[in-house]
Design a protein around this motif. Structure first.
Motif, short mmCIF file in Angstrom:
data_model
loop_
_atom_site.label_atom_id
_atom_site.label_comp_id
_atom_site.label_asym_id
_atom_site.label_seq_id
_atom_site.Cartn_x
_atom_site.Cartn_y
_atom_site.Cartn_z
N HIS A 202 33.98 35.90 34.02
CA HIS A 202 32.83 36.79 34.17
C HIS A 202 31.95 36.26 35.30
N GLY A 203 31.98 36.95 36.44
CA GLY A 203 31.14 36.56 37.56
C GLY A 203 31.40 35.15 38.07
N GLY A 204 32.65 34.73 38.05
CA GLY A 204 32.99 33.40 38.54
C GLY A 204 32.97 32.31 37.48
N ARG A 205 32.40 32.61 36.30
CA ARG A 205 32.40 31.63 35.19
C ARG A 205 33.58 31.91 34.28
N VAL A 206 34.17 30.86 33.72
CA VAL A 206 35.31 31.02 32.82
C VAL A 206 34.93 30.48 31.45
N GLU A 207 35.11 31.33 30.44
CA GLU A 207 34.96 30.92 29.04
C GLU A 207 36.37 30.86 28.49
N ARG A 208 36.72 29.73 27.86
CA ARG A 208 38.10 29.52 27.40
C ARG A 208 38.09 29.04 25.96
N VAL B 272 26.48 42.34 44.01
CA VAL B 272 26.54 42.24 42.55
C VAL B 272 27.82 42.89 42.04
N TYR B 273 28.12 44.07 42.57
CA TYR B 273 29.36 44.76 42.18
C TYR B 273 30.59 43.91 42.51
N ALA B 274 30.65 43.38 43.73
CA ALA B 274 31.81 42.60 44.16
C ALA B 274 31.97 41.33 43.33
N ARG B 275 30.86 40.74 42.93
CA ARG B 275 30.92 39.51 42.12
C ARG B 275 31.60 39.77 40.78
N HIS B 276 31.43 40.96 40.23
CA HIS B 276 31.99 41.27 38.92
C HIS B 276 33.25 42.13 38.98
N ALA B 277 33.72 42.47 40.17
CA ALA B 277 34.91 43.32 40.30
C ALA B 277 36.16 42.63 39.76
N ALA B 278 36.21 41.32 39.79
CA ALA B 278 37.38 40.58 39.33
C ALA B 278 37.24 40.08 37.90
N ASP B 279 36.22 40.51 37.18
CA ASP B 279 36.06 40.10 35.79
C ASP B 279 37.29 40.53 34.99
N ARG B 280 37.71 39.66 34.07
CA ARG B 280 38.91 39.97 33.28
C ARG B 280 38.96 39.09 32.04
N GLU B 281 39.84 39.48 31.14
CA GLU B 281 40.16 38.69 29.96
C GLU B 281 41.66 38.50 29.94
N LEU B 282 42.11 37.28 29.80
CA LEU B 282 43.54 36.98 29.75
C LEU B 282 43.82 36.30 28.42
#
Length: 170
Positions: free
Chosen positions: A98-104, A74-84
């Motif tokens: 967020h967790g592999g999903r992209v909101e754009r 669970v931690y690793a899945r969200h370690a790359a969460d970001r906002e660009l």
């Protein structure tokens, strides 16, 4: 804005971007190495006790490692969460991973409203042209008003797709 640096990045093509991300102390690859060493140590100890007649130690060791492994996944899945947030060529592009999903969401910078959701310490809401997206999850709450002010100032200074003060021949 890097969450640590506090400055927007300017790219060679004249665009500006803010990268807001989690401050993770371990990369997922490093985390896997720590977990693997934990497994080796735990199973070595459990095997010693199992060989000496404590047979219930081994199932509990496996259960412990499965639970810890699930938590680390669970931690690793969200370690790359970001906002660009990228301002380029007369448009503002906001991506939230967020967790592999992209909101754009895409906006025209002149029409973007920048507001806190509820109060000064809440997330920053960017809205315009029928779209809305909240940003600032990875920025400390007390720094969000400064980030919102930075967005407002930058969007006001972005005439016709270029940064104010920038050489128009570029």
């Amino acid at each position: 804005m890097h969450a640590a640096a506090g400055l927007p990045l300017r790219e060679a093509n004249g665009s500006i971007e803010w990268l807001l991300k989690r401050n993770c102390s371990l990369k997922p690859q490093q985390l896997f190495g720590v977990y693997a060493s934990l497994c080796v140590i735990s199973l070595t100890i459990a095997t010693y006790f199992w060989l000496n007649g404590a047979t219930l130690v081994m199932p509990f060791a496996w259960a412990e490692l499965l639970v810890v492994g699930a938590a680390l996944l669970v931690y690793a899945r969200h370690a790359a969460d970001r906002e660009l947030i990228t301002l380029q060529s007369g448009r503002l592009v906001v991506e939230h991973l967020h967790g592999g999903r992209v909101e754009r969401a895409e906006f025209q910078p002149d029409w973007v409203r920048v507001e806190p959701r509820r109060d000064d310490r809440s997330l920053i809401e960017l809205s315009g042209q029928g779209a809305t997206i909240a940003v600032g999850r990875y920025v400390r709450p007390e720094l969000r008003p400064a980030l919102a002010d930075e967005f407002r100032a930058t969007f006001r200074q972005w005439p016709e797709g270029r940064w104010a003060g920038e050489d128009p021949k570029r």
